[in-house]
Write an enzyme that holds these catalytic residues in place. Structure first.
Site, PDB file in Angstrom:
ATOM      1  N   GLY A 128       3.320  10.221   0.858  1.00  0.00           N
ATOM      2  CA  GLY A 128       3.964   9.821   2.109  1.00  0.00           C
ATOM      3  C   GLY A 128       3.770   8.352   2.392  1.00  0.00           C
ATOM      4  O   GLY A 128       3.449   7.573   1.488  1.00  0.00           O
ATOM      5  N   ALA A 129       3.985   7.959   3.672  1.00  0.00           N
ATOM      6  CA  ALA A 129       4.007   6.547   4.080  1.00  0.00           C
ATOM      7  C   ALA A 129       4.962   5.793   3.156  1.00  0.00           C
ATOM      8  O   ALA A 129       4.620   4.753   2.574  1.00  0.00           O
ATOM      9  CB  ALA A 129       2.605   5.938   4.076  1.00  0.00           C
ATOM     10  N   HIS A 147       8.561   3.274  -3.048  1.00  0.00           N
ATOM     11  CA  HIS A 147       8.934   4.687  -3.241  1.00  0.00           C
ATOM     12  C   HIS A 147      10.455   4.817  -3.339  1.00  0.00           C
ATOM     13  O   HIS A 147      10.970   5.608  -4.139  1.00  0.00           O
ATOM     14  CB  HIS A 147       8.440   5.547  -2.077  1.00  0.00           C
ATOM     15  CG  HIS A 147       6.955   5.617  -1.957  1.00  0.00           C
ATOM     16  ND1 HIS A 147       6.255   5.003  -0.954  1.00  0.00           N
ATOM     17  CD2 HIS A 147       6.022   6.230  -2.734  1.00  0.00           C
ATOM     18  CE1 HIS A 147       4.956   5.246  -1.102  1.00  0.00           C
ATOM     19  NE2 HIS A 147       4.792   5.985  -2.178  1.00  0.00           N
ATOM     20  N   GLY A 199       4.990   4.664 -10.490  1.00  0.00           N
ATOM     21  CA  GLY A 199       5.017   3.201 -10.476  1.00  0.00           C
ATOM     22  C   GLY A 199       3.948   2.610 -11.384  1.00  0.00           C
ATOM     23  O   GLY A 199       2.870   3.189 -11.553  1.00  0.00           O
ATOM     24  N   LYS A 200       4.250   1.410 -11.944  1.00  0.00           N
ATOM     25  CA  LYS A 200       3.279   0.759 -12.837  1.00  0.00           C
ATOM     26  C   LYS A 200       2.200   0.010 -12.064  1.00  0.00           C
ATOM     27  O   LYS A 200       1.274  -0.510 -12.674  1.00  0.00           O
ATOM     28  CB  LYS A 200       4.001  -0.205 -13.781  1.00  0.00           C
ATOM     29  CG  LYS A 200       4.817   0.500 -14.846  1.00  0.00           C
ATOM     30  CD  LYS A 200       5.257  -0.477 -15.912  1.00  0.00           C
ATOM     31  CE  LYS A 200       6.242   0.162 -16.849  1.00  0.00           C
ATOM     32  NZ  LYS A 200       6.927  -0.819 -17.702  1.00  0.00           N
ATOM     33  N   GLN A 209      -3.158   5.309 -13.513  1.00  0.00           N
ATOM     34  CA  GLN A 209      -2.644   6.643 -13.149  1.00  0.00           C
ATOM     35  C   GLN A 209      -1.514   7.058 -14.095  1.00  0.00           C
ATOM     36  O   GLN A 209      -1.480   8.190 -14.586  1.00  0.00           O
ATOM     37  CB  GLN A 209      -2.142   6.615 -11.706  1.00  0.00           C
ATOM     38  CG  GLN A 209      -1.365   7.858 -11.293  1.00  0.00           C
ATOM     39  CD  GLN A 209      -1.092   7.887  -9.804  1.00  0.00           C
ATOM     40  OE1 GLN A 209      -1.970   8.214  -9.036  1.00  0.00           O
ATOM     41  NE2 GLN A 209       0.123   7.559  -9.389  1.00  0.00           N
ATOM     42  N   SER A 213       2.378  -1.245  -1.094  1.00  0.00           N
ATOM     43  CA  SER A 213       1.413  -0.143  -1.065  1.00  0.00           C
ATOM     44  C   SER A 213       1.383   0.408   0.346  1.00  0.00           C
ATOM     45  O   SER A 213       1.497  -0.356   1.320  1.00  0.00           O
ATOM     46  CB  SER A 213       0.018  -0.670  -1.430  1.00  0.00           C
ATOM     47  OG  SER A 213      -0.961   0.284  -1.060  1.00  0.00           O
ATOM     48  N   ARG A 259      -1.122   1.274   1.738  1.00  0.00           N
ATOM     49  CA  ARG A 259      -2.344   0.736   2.351  1.00  0.00           C
ATOM     50  C   ARG A 259      -2.119  -0.620   3.020  1.00  0.00           C
ATOM     51  O   ARG A 259      -2.917  -1.036   3.862  1.00  0.00           O
ATOM     52  CB  ARG A 259      -3.438   0.606   1.295  1.00  0.00           C
ATOM     53  CG  ARG A 259      -3.940   1.947   0.806  1.00  0.00           C
ATOM     54  CD  ARG A 259      -5.189   1.797  -0.051  1.00  0.00           C
ATOM     55  NE  ARG A 259      -5.882   3.048  -0.188  1.00  0.00           N
ATOM     56  CZ  ARG A 259      -5.652   3.945  -1.141  1.00  0.00           C
ATOM     57  NH1 ARG A 259      -4.725   3.706  -2.048  1.00  0.00           N
ATOM     58  NH2 ARG A 259      -6.328   5.068  -1.180  1.00  0.00           N
TER      59      ARG A 259
HETATM   60  O1  PAF Z   1       0.387   7.691  -6.517  1.00  0.00           O
HETATM   61  C1  PAF Z   1       0.246   8.522  -5.599  1.00  0.00           C
HETATM   62  O2  PAF Z   1       0.775   8.364  -4.498  1.00  0.00           O
HETATM   63  C2  PAF Z   1      -0.611   9.745  -5.842  1.00  0.00           C
HETATM   64  O3  PAF Z   1      -1.706   9.457  -6.651  1.00  0.00           O
HETATM   65  C3  PAF Z   1       0.183  10.944  -6.412  1.00  0.00           C
HETATM   66  C4  PAF Z   1       0.734  10.631  -7.793  1.00  0.00           C
HETATM   67  C5  PAF Z   1       1.314  11.296  -5.464  1.00  0.00           C
HETATM   68  C6  PAF Z   1      -0.726  12.165  -6.543  1.00  0.00           C
HETATM   69  O4  PAF Z   1      -1.225  12.552  -5.310  1.00  0.00           O
END
Ligand code: PAF
Length: 284
Positions: free
Chosen positions: A28-29, A34, A147-148, A153, A185, A187
């Site tokens: 979210g956010a 996104h 995303g890179k 991740q 982000s 954040r």
């Molecule tokens: O990148 C994120 O926002 C999170 O790590 C994800 C991939 C949605 C998993 O909770």
């Protein structure tokens, strides 16, 4: 757009979804980064396929409970963004239902997570793998897009898909940035105006290191010092969580900067932790 909030409502969706389907998992956010992932998902599946997204603030991936509590929640604007980006299905499960109260199985990664965020956030990537694998199992997408900016991740999820034989294609999308270079982000919303004004120095620090590369310099410390100096000149109290040069595939520290390597960092502004990375190499 169809909204599903309970795991029990997923089977009819699975039976009727128009394939190919592409999933963009989120917490979210939602911001322009996104939106770019959702547009990439649409490019992948085409007008006849389905774009799926999930909004779930995954408690398993937060090593510090204050960070979980403080994670921004912007449900109404998230709905509008998903709608505007042509999402076909939004899956937004409740934490209480997503994990059973006696939930006891997780996915563990043991090599790619030894350094970078894996070293400073114990258990984080196991939480990410667990939620992503569960979302893939529940939604059964043909593709998923990440995303890179979250380079580690992405690498860990690719490894999980390879090692566990998950039938899905994983796509990585370049980091989306503000005009001043700060990586988008969720954040960023928690930065004070002073911290926000200072934060583009993270990108400038990585670029300063990359600028050394055409000289053919191979010593990691030269690159790291250049980046560190920029960050340490912060006027808003930025502190480095980690700053490391790693092999782009194994994510292990490099002794020499020869092939393209990854310079990655995490920087704290107060309790807000921002990450970014850049690919650099000794060749122009
Ligand atoms: O990148 C994120 O926002 C999170 O790590 C994800 C991939 C949605 C998993 O909770």
């Amino acid at each position: 757009m169809q909204l599903i909030e309970s795991l029990h409502d997923l089977p009819p969706h699975r039976a009727s979804a128009k394939h190919p389907t592409a999933l963009v998992p989120t917490m979210g956010a939602l911001h322009s980064g996104h939106a770019a992932l959702l547009r990439e998902a649409r490019n992948i599946v085409g007008p006849e396929g389905s774009v799926l997204t999930s909004i779930f603030v995954n408690p398993l991936q937060f090593d510090r409970s204050p960070d979980l509590q403080a994670y921004p929640r912007t449900w109404k604007t998230d709905l509008a963004t998903a709608e505007a980006e042509g999402v076909d299905l939004l899956f937004a499960p409740k934490a209480g239902e997503f994990y059973a109260t006696d939930h006891s199985i997780t996915v563990a990664e043991s090599l790619l997570t030894k350094h970078l965020c894996g070293a400073t956030r114990p258990g984080h990537f196991d939480g990410v793998c667990t939620v992503v694998l569960k979302l893939i199992n529940l939604l059964q997408p043909d593709h998923a897009v990440f995303g890179k900016k979250d380079y580690q991740q992405l690498a860990v999820i690719r490894r999980m898909v390879r090692d566990l034989g998950v039938p899905i294609e994983i796509h990585g999308l370049d980091t989306v940035r503000e005009d001043d270079g700060l990586a988008l982000s969720s954040r960023n919303l928690r930065l004070t105006p002073e911290q926000r004004a200072d934060a583009p120095r993270i990108r400038r620090a990585l670029l300063a290191a990359k600028d050394i590369s055409p000289t053919g310099e191979q010593g990691p410390e030269v690159y790291l010092n250049a980046a560190r100096t920029h960050i340490e000149q912060s006027t808003a109290g930025a502190t480095i969580d980690y700053l490391q040069l790693v092999d782009r595939h194994t994510l292990q520290p490099v002794a020499k900067v020869t092939d393209p390597t990854l310079l990655a960092t995490a920087v704290f502004y107060g309790d807000v932790r921002l990450i970014d990375n850049i690919e650099i190499g000794s060749k122009p």
